[in-house]
Design a protein around this motif. Structure first.
Motif, PDB file in Angstrom:
ATOM      1  N   ARG A 202       0.829  -1.207   0.000  1.00 44.45           N
ATOM      2  CA  ARG A 202       0.000   0.000   0.000  1.00 44.45           C
ATOM      3  C   ARG A 202       0.864   1.258   0.000  1.00 44.45           C
ATOM      4  O   ARG A 202       0.588   2.220  -0.725  1.00 44.45           O
ATOM      5  N   ARG A 203       1.933   1.225   0.803  1.00 44.74           N
ATOM      6  CA  ARG A 203       2.838   2.381   0.835  1.00 44.74           C
ATOM      7  C   ARG A 203       3.514   2.587  -0.514  1.00 44.74           C
ATOM      8  O   ARG A 203       3.672   3.724  -0.981  1.00 44.74           O
ATOM      9  N   LEU A 204       3.895   1.488  -1.155  1.00 44.07           N
ATOM     10  CA  LEU A 204       4.540   1.581  -2.464  1.00 44.07           C
ATOM     11  C   LEU A 204       3.587   2.165  -3.498  1.00 44.07           C
ATOM     12  O   LEU A 204       3.986   2.996  -4.331  1.00 44.07           O
ATOM     13  N   ALA A 205       2.323   1.752  -3.424  1.00 40.08           N
ATOM     14  CA  ALA A 205       1.324   2.271  -4.348  1.00 40.08           C
ATOM     15  C   ALA A 205       1.100   3.755  -4.119  1.00 40.08           C
ATOM     16  O   ALA A 205       0.958   4.532  -5.070  1.00 40.08           O
ATOM     17  N   GLU A 206       1.099   4.165  -2.846  1.00 42.03           N
ATOM     18  CA  GLU A 206       0.908   5.590  -2.543  1.00 42.03           C
ATOM     19  C   GLU A 206       2.063   6.439  -3.042  1.00 42.03           C
ATOM     20  O   GLU A 206       1.878   7.547  -3.548  1.00 42.03           O
ATOM     21  N   VAL A 207       3.292   5.895  -2.945  1.00 45.03           N
ATOM     22  CA  VAL A 207       4.451   6.632  -3.466  1.00 45.03           C
ATOM     23  C   VAL A 207       4.347   6.783  -4.967  1.00 45.03           C
ATOM     24  O   VAL A 207       4.627   7.836  -5.537  1.00 45.03           O
ATOM     25  N   GLY A 208       3.907   5.686  -5.632  1.00 45.34           N
ATOM     26  CA  GLY A 208       3.741   5.742  -7.078  1.00 45.34           C
ATOM     27  C   GLY A 208       2.712   6.762  -7.506  1.00 45.34           C
ATOM     28  O   GLY A 208       2.907   7.517  -8.465  1.00 45.34           O
ATOM     29  N   GLU A 209       1.605   6.811  -6.779  1.00 42.47           N
ATOM     30  CA  GLU A 209       0.562   7.793  -7.092  1.00 42.47           C
ATOM     31  C   GLU A 209       1.060   9.221  -6.863  1.00 42.47           C
ATOM     32  O   GLU A 209       0.755  10.143  -7.629  1.00 42.47           O
ATOM     33  N   GLY A 210       1.889   9.386  -5.802  1.00 44.50           N
ATOM     34  CA  GLY A 210       2.430  10.716  -5.521  1.00 44.50           C
ATOM     35  C   GLY A 210       3.369  11.180  -6.623  1.00 44.50           C
ATOM     36  O   GLY A 210       3.369  12.360  -7.003  1.00 44.50           O
ATOM     37  N   MET A 211       4.150  10.245  -7.167  1.00 41.36           N
ATOM     38  CA  MET A 211       5.055  10.606  -8.240  1.00 41.36           C
ATOM     39  C   MET A 211       4.281  10.973  -9.507  1.00 41.36           C
ATOM     40  O   MET A 211       4.672  11.887 -10.252  1.00 41.36           O
ATOM     41  N   LEU A 212       3.167  10.284  -9.738  1.00 42.03           N
ATOM     42  CA  LEU A 212       2.345  10.625 -10.898  1.00 42.03           C
ATOM     43  C   LEU A 212       1.754  12.017 -10.740  1.00 42.03           C
ATOM     44  O   LEU A 212       1.667  12.797 -11.696  1.00 42.03           O
TER      45      LEU A 212
END
Length: 215
Positions: A202-212
């Protein structure tokens, strides 16, 4: 003929629920049994399932001798037809051999329930001896699921939210001397090998969304 049967599966596969159901079914047919457990989530001398079922049981410790327990029951005029052993992974190999002796020499059915491997993917000594001695090993058909949706095959331990693969095989939480938050989660082999729990994914997905969003 009496049997030593080992029912196994990962966490969340319904082992304790089945143990309680099996005890109910045998007792309903007039058979007399004794329920044992060790380190149940509900505390000492209890067998509990995640569905909310809970009954009193006899707590196993390092000094427990199943042969002597049954002998004591008989001396008090209580015949034992079967025993249910929950959390059997925590029993010692010698205690598993005592259970096998009850089957072979006294014709008592033994139904043992437990997981096979720990958070390090290593066999528990008690489970290893059960696999070696059981007349039958039954893998529970209720499949636990990893957070990704695949079949869960491994048990993971997290300490303060971080997955670990080293440490004591058995950790009893909620003690005054240990302020860490110890939890367990079932994972597929792929994500256990990657040390990727639901929280870390979940944390990894949130980081990915933040980068987008930044892009």
């Amino acid at each position: 003929m009496a049997e030593l049967v080992f029912f196994t599966g990962t966490m969340d596969s319904g082992k304790s629920t089945l143990a309680l159901q099996l005890d109910h079914n045998h007792a309903a047919r007039g058979r007399t049994g004794v329920i044992f457990t060790r380190h149940d989530r509900a505390g000492a001398a209890r067998v509990s399932s995640r569905l909310g079922l809970e009954v009193a049981a006899r707590e196993v410790d390092d000094a427990t001798d199943f042969w002597e327990v049954v002998a004591a029951e008989r001396r008090q005029g209580r015949y034992v037809d079967y025993v249910v052993c929950d959390e059997a992974q925590f029993y010692s190999p010698a205690q598993v051999e005592q259970l096998a002796r009850l089957v072979d020499e006294v014709e008592i059915d033994v139904f043992a329930f437990g997981i096979t491997t720990d958070f390090r993917t290593r066999l528990f000594p008690g489970s290893a001896r059960l696999l070696e001695l059981a007349d039958r090993t039954e893998v529970l058909q209720v499949q636990s699921l990893c957070w990704c949706g695949r079949r869960a095959t491994h048990n993971a331990r997290t300490v303060d939210g971080v997955m670990v693969v080293e440490g004591e095989q058995v950790v009893v939480g909620d003690t005054a001397a240990d302020t860490r938050e110890v939890a367990y989660e079932v994972l597929c082999r792929r994500h256990h090998m990657r040390r990727m729990t639901a929280a870390s994914a979940r944390r990894l997905a949130e980081v990915g969304e933040g980068m987008l969003d930044l892009g």
